[in-house]
Scaffold this motif. Structure first.
Motif, PDB file in Angstrom:
ATOM      1  N   LEU A   1     -14.954 -10.774  12.148  1.00  0.00           N
ATOM      2  CA  LEU A   1     -15.163  -9.396  11.693  1.00  0.00           C
ATOM      3  C   LEU A   1     -15.592  -9.444  10.233  1.00  0.00           C
ATOM      4  N   HIS A   2     -16.704  -8.774   9.908  1.00  0.00           N
ATOM      5  CA  HIS A   2     -17.133  -8.744   8.511  1.00  0.00           C
ATOM      6  C   HIS A   2     -17.242  -7.302   8.030  1.00  0.00           C
TER       7      HIS A   2
ATOM      8  N   LYS B   1     -11.255 -14.004  25.080  1.00  0.00           N
ATOM      9  CA  LYS B   1     -12.175 -13.001  25.606  1.00  0.00           C
ATOM     10  C   LYS B   1     -13.154 -12.490  24.554  1.00  0.00           C
ATOM     11  N   ALA B   2     -13.007 -12.951  23.294  1.00  0.00           N
ATOM     12  CA  ALA B   2     -13.839 -12.457  22.186  1.00  0.00           C
ATOM     13  C   ALA B   2     -13.805 -10.933  22.122  1.00  0.00           C
ATOM     14  N   LYS B   3     -12.595 -10.368  22.229  1.00  0.00           N
ATOM     15  CA  LYS B   3     -12.438  -8.917  22.318  1.00  0.00           C
ATOM     16  C   LYS B   3     -11.523  -8.431  21.203  1.00  0.00           C
ATOM     17  N   LEU B   4     -11.850  -7.268  20.627  1.00  0.00           N
ATOM     18  CA  LEU B   4     -11.029  -6.613  19.617  1.00  0.00           C
ATOM     19  C   LEU B   4     -10.476  -5.317  20.185  1.00  0.00           C
TER      20      LEU B   4
ATOM     21  N   SER C   1     -11.235  -0.670  22.936  1.00  0.00           N
ATOM     22  CA  SER C   1     -11.378  -2.109  23.041  1.00  0.00           C
ATOM     23  C   SER C   1     -12.854  -2.436  23.186  1.00  0.00           C
ATOM     24  N   LYS C   2     -13.307  -3.509  22.549  1.00  0.00           N
ATOM     25  CA  LYS C   2     -14.729  -3.849  22.565  1.00  0.00           C
ATOM     26  C   LYS C   2     -14.887  -5.365  22.552  1.00  0.00           C
ATOM     27  N   VAL C   3     -15.795  -5.877  23.392  1.00  0.00           N
ATOM     28  CA  VAL C   3     -16.129  -7.301  23.427  1.00  0.00           C
ATOM     29  C   VAL C   3     -17.235  -7.556  22.417  1.00  0.00           C
TER      30      VAL C   3
ATOM     31  N   PHE D   1      -4.327   2.342  11.786  1.00  0.00           N
ATOM     32  CA  PHE D   1      -4.366   1.637  13.063  1.00  0.00           C
ATOM     33  C   PHE D   1      -4.269   0.129  12.842  1.00  0.00           C
ATOM     34  N   LEU D   2      -4.002  -0.569  13.914  1.00  0.00           N
ATOM     35  CA  LEU D   2      -3.943  -2.030  13.928  1.00  0.00           C
ATOM     36  C   LEU D   2      -5.081  -2.572  14.776  1.00  0.00           C
ATOM     37  N   LEU D   3      -5.449  -3.833  14.520  1.00  0.00           N
ATOM     38  CA  LEU D   3      -6.450  -4.527  15.331  1.00  0.00           C
ATOM     39  C   LEU D   3      -5.794  -5.729  15.996  1.00  0.00           C
ATOM     40  N   ILE D   4      -6.167  -5.964  17.245  1.00  0.00           N
ATOM     41  CA  ILE D   4      -5.676  -7.133  17.988  1.00  0.00           C
ATOM     42  C   ILE D   4      -6.896  -7.891  18.499  1.00  0.00           C
TER      43      ILE D   4
END
Length: 788
Positions: A190-191, A228-231, A243-245, A220-223
């Protein structure tokens, strides 16, 4: 029903190396120290970030330590500070681990602990690609490192408040192997993001906003799901949001990630996070400023667990969270809370007598918690007092009987060995080890009583390293048998190194010495490499030989059985073995090695001590004996004898080397040795000068070096002394003396005149003593009256 807890002390730091210093570090400093336990539970790492004095530092302490190099690092602002202590597991060797020290500017030091050697730096790596990058948070997951990196704008005058999205989340593979540490390519997850704290669970990475983040991004939080290269975006007040790949680098932009959820996020309440930690089940534990404990699952859902009774938490209050199975341990202001995670029920609340408490990881134990305080380590057990029992009698008797049969086969006595005799014999060792091994195996399968664990806890920790060494040796033997012919040599070298190291760390008796002699005779090259490794011999930046062997190893090398003790059966002492190996594979290092051993002897043994190696035969003479035993003598051997004599710095040896150089007519080296060693003592200076003056009287070889020879003249020598030495050593001629010789090799007054002038013009000692009297007034004092 609440379970009765038992608190007992398991360590008072006396079983740690430098235990007193560990206790002092825990007692000093205004800020709480960060303490981590190694995966095997044998090391404690103490990180203090308090302002000087003292300086911020990280120190490692070893349990049941047997010496070796210590790990101790400190830094002084504005130097880059330490941001992470990470333990890396090796995928090659089971149970092997390394310690990674990650610094703020991206430099990462990978350290490895070796038994009896200590901490060794395996490799230094650079995580960041930019010189201006700064790491603010780092964690490890499997064979990868994940960190939050700050990338300042190129314009130094830019307003930092307008550059809040100057951070990026990066990951990089870091794997340990037999050949060292391998670092993969940098991957940006993530940039253009705000600052995050990264926390790793076994399968996921949690991104928790820093306290200084914008109000919009701190809702919010990010996981991140690496496989799966998913956030995933989640908020405690709203649960799962989006959720997004991430398929490409363009989709990894933080602002693009939030485009579809801006409206929903703007109406959320800001995060209320006082403390965060990861549970053993993979969830994110959050403690709010109001004392509420919640868990965020990897799918984004949130669940409330418990409310602490302390009420609102102050900004500087320290909260510790640690999970043990289904139990959550929370330490706050000297109070220990034990909470059932599944039901949120308070199991027990215990008020501790000290406020500074650290919760340590308990290896594989889900029914006890280890607490570290300033007075020691305490174990809090959930087992009832009546559950603590002794080992099963049938198991003990079985092990004793097996040991009886084992020792009976080895015994030369015809009498039958019984269990009672074995218990009273004082040599009962193997059954104790077998009991510990059986207990460890049964503990994994049947979960025996707590008393069995307590009885053998110290023994198990002591044996674990020995068992690992034994298993690696057995594995190596299997590799030697099954390996192709091209790889046998490398395996043999490794096997020899392990055997030499094992013998050097055991009692050096006659049998072990004979065994080492056979190893050096059968595998000379492998034994040489093993010697270098065990003594840690290497050249420093100035080209000088240094050794970092432990004092125990040095005593084995120098203080083992000597020649008069081992007899005349071809077995030589260990020091002579190593000297012969030096002479064969690295002869130019032999004088430096002898000098190193003499330095160690001067520190470890008193001068002229009969117990020390120098009290019997000097080490340089023992090394000379190794050189003299060679079958063929060469010029290199004469040079080696010279270097060994000179490196001893003993007056007799120096004079012996000087006479050897004179016999070889190496006059330039003669003068160099005279200049160097005349400074050691006045007596040696006088002996050297007298020897060279006698040579000067006999021939003209030293005439080109007279300008360097005359300044060596001692202060207490007179002109008559010089003339006496010269006249005694003038060569005797068979011809009648004539005033002027045609050969031109006779001593003349002109050659010796500068020396005599130097001596005559030098102030005499007696002149200095009576100088005050010589400077008295010219007018004499009046004559006292006489008595008639």
């Amino acid at each position: 029903m609440k379970r009765a807890g038992m608190l007992r002390q398991v360590s008072d730091f006396s079983d740690f190396s430098r235990g007193h210093w560990l206790q002092e570090l825990l007692c000093q400093g205004e800020e709480p120290s960060h303490i981590q336990s190694s995966p095997d539970g044998q090391h404690l790492l103490v990180l203090q970030k308090s302002r000087p004095p003292p300086l911020p530092q990280v120190v490692a302490f070893q349990r049941h330590g047997i010496g070796g190099a210590n790990l101790e690092r400190n830094w002084q602002p504005p130097q880059p500070s330490l941001v992470g202590l990470l333990f890396l597991q090796s995928p090659v060797t089971l149970g092997s681990w390394a310690l990674a020290l990650v610094w703020e500017h991206g430099r990462t030091e990978v350290w490895h602990f070796v038994v009896a050697v200590g901490w060794q730096l395996l490799q230094t790596l650079e995580l960041c690609q930019g010189a201006r990058a700064r790491i603010v948070s780092v964690c490890s997951q499997g064979a990868s490192l994940v960190w939050c990196e700050e990338r300042p704008p190129l314009d130094a005058h830019s307003d930092m408040s307008k550059c809040a999205f100057r951070f990026c989340i990066c990951t990089r593979a870091l794997e340990m192997g037999d050949q060292g540490v391998w670092l993969g390519a940098v991957r940006i997850v993530l940039h253009n993001s705000p600052e995050y704290q990264v926390l790793a669970s076994p399968q996921h990475i949690f991104l928790v906003p820093a306290a200084a983040s914008f109000a919009t991004t701190s809702k919010f939080l990010l996981i991140w799901h690496p496989e799966k290269a998913k956030l995933t975006i989640t908020a405690p007040s709203a649960g799962f949001i989006h959720s997004k790949v991430l398929r490409s680098s363009s989709e990894s932009d933080f602002r693009k990630l939030l485009l579809g959820s801006v409206g929903l996020l703007s109406g959320l309440a800001p995060l209320d996070i006082h403390t965060s930690a990861v549970s053993n089940s993979g969830g994110l534990l959050l403690v709010s400023t109001k004392g509420a404990v919640n868990v965020v699952e990897p799918d984004g859902t949130q669940r409330h667990i418990f409310d602490l009774e302390e009420g609102p938490l102050a900004q500087g209050s320290h909260v510790q969270l640690k999970t043990f199975g289904s139990i959550l341990a929370c330490v706050l202001a000297g109070v220990l809370y034990l909470i059932d995670q599944s039901s949120g029920r308070l199991i027990e609340k215990k008020i501790l007598s000290v406020k500074e408490v650290h919760v340590l990881d308990s290896l594989g134990e889900e029914d006890s918690i280890q607490l570290l305080t300033q007075t020691g380590i305490y174990s809090f057990s959930f087992s009832k007092p009546e559950d603590s029992s002794r080992p099963e009698p049938c198991l003990v008797e079985m092990v004793f009987e097996e040991a009886c049969r084992y020792y009976q086969r080895r015994s030369l006595s015809s009498s039958k060995l019984t269990v009672e005799k074995l218990k009273k014999g004082g040599v009962f060792q193997a059954p104790v080890a077998l009991t510990a091994i059986l207990q460890h195996s049964l503990h994994q399968k049947q979960k025996p009583a707590q008393g069995l664990q307590d009885t053998h806890a110290k023994l198990l920790s002591t044996l674990s390293l020995e068992l690992q060494s034994y298993m690696s040796l057995e594995l190596l033997k299997t590799c030697v048998v099954c390996a192709p012919e091209s790889e046998v040599e490398s395996y043999c070298e490794e096997l020899v190194e392990q055997e030499v190291s094992r013998v050097l760390h055991s009692d050096m008796d006659k049998d072990n010495l004979a065994y080492l002699n056979s190893i050096f005779a059968s595998f000379p090259k492998a034994a040489w490499k093993a010697t270098r490794s065990c003594l840690q011999l290497q050249q420093n930046g100035d080209g000088l030989l240094v050794a970092r062997a432990t004092p125990e190893v040095w005593k084995k090398v120098l203080g083992g059985p000597q020649q008069e003790e081992v007899g005349q059966n071809g077995v030589v002492p260990l020091f002579e073995l190593i000297c012969a190996s030096f002479l064969r594979f690295k002869p130019k290092w032999l004088p430096s090695f002898v000098e190193l051993t003499q330095q160690y002897v001067s520190i470890s043994w008193a001068y002229s001590s009969k117990e020390g190696p120098e009290g019997r035969v000097p080490l340089y003479k023992r090394a000379l004996g190794v050189v003299a035993r060679k079958n063929k003598r060469t010029e290199a051997d004469e040079e080696m004898e010279l270097e060994l004599l000179l490196c001893s710095k003993r007056p007799k040896a120096v004079l012996q080397a000087l006479h050897l150089l004179i016999r070889l007519k190496r006059w330039q080296r003669v003068v160099e040795v005279a200049e160097k060693f005349s400074k050691l003592s006045p007596l040696l200076n006088k002996e050297i000068f007298t020897t060279l003056l006698a040579e000067f009287a006999q021939h003209r070889e030293l005439d080109p070096y007279l300008d360097m020879l005359w300044p060596l003249c001692p202060a207490d020598i007179t002109a008559s002394d010089i003339l006496t030495v010269v006249l005694q050593h003038l060569p005797h001629s068979q011809e009648d003396p004539v005033p002027f010789s045609s050969k031109g090799n006779q001593l003349t007054v002109g050659l010796i005149k500068p020396l005599l002038q130097r001596v005559v013009q030098r102030p005499c000692v007696q002149d200095e003593m009576y100088s005050d009297a010589l400077q008295s007034p010219t007018i004499p004092p009046p004559t006292p009256p006489r008595e008639h």
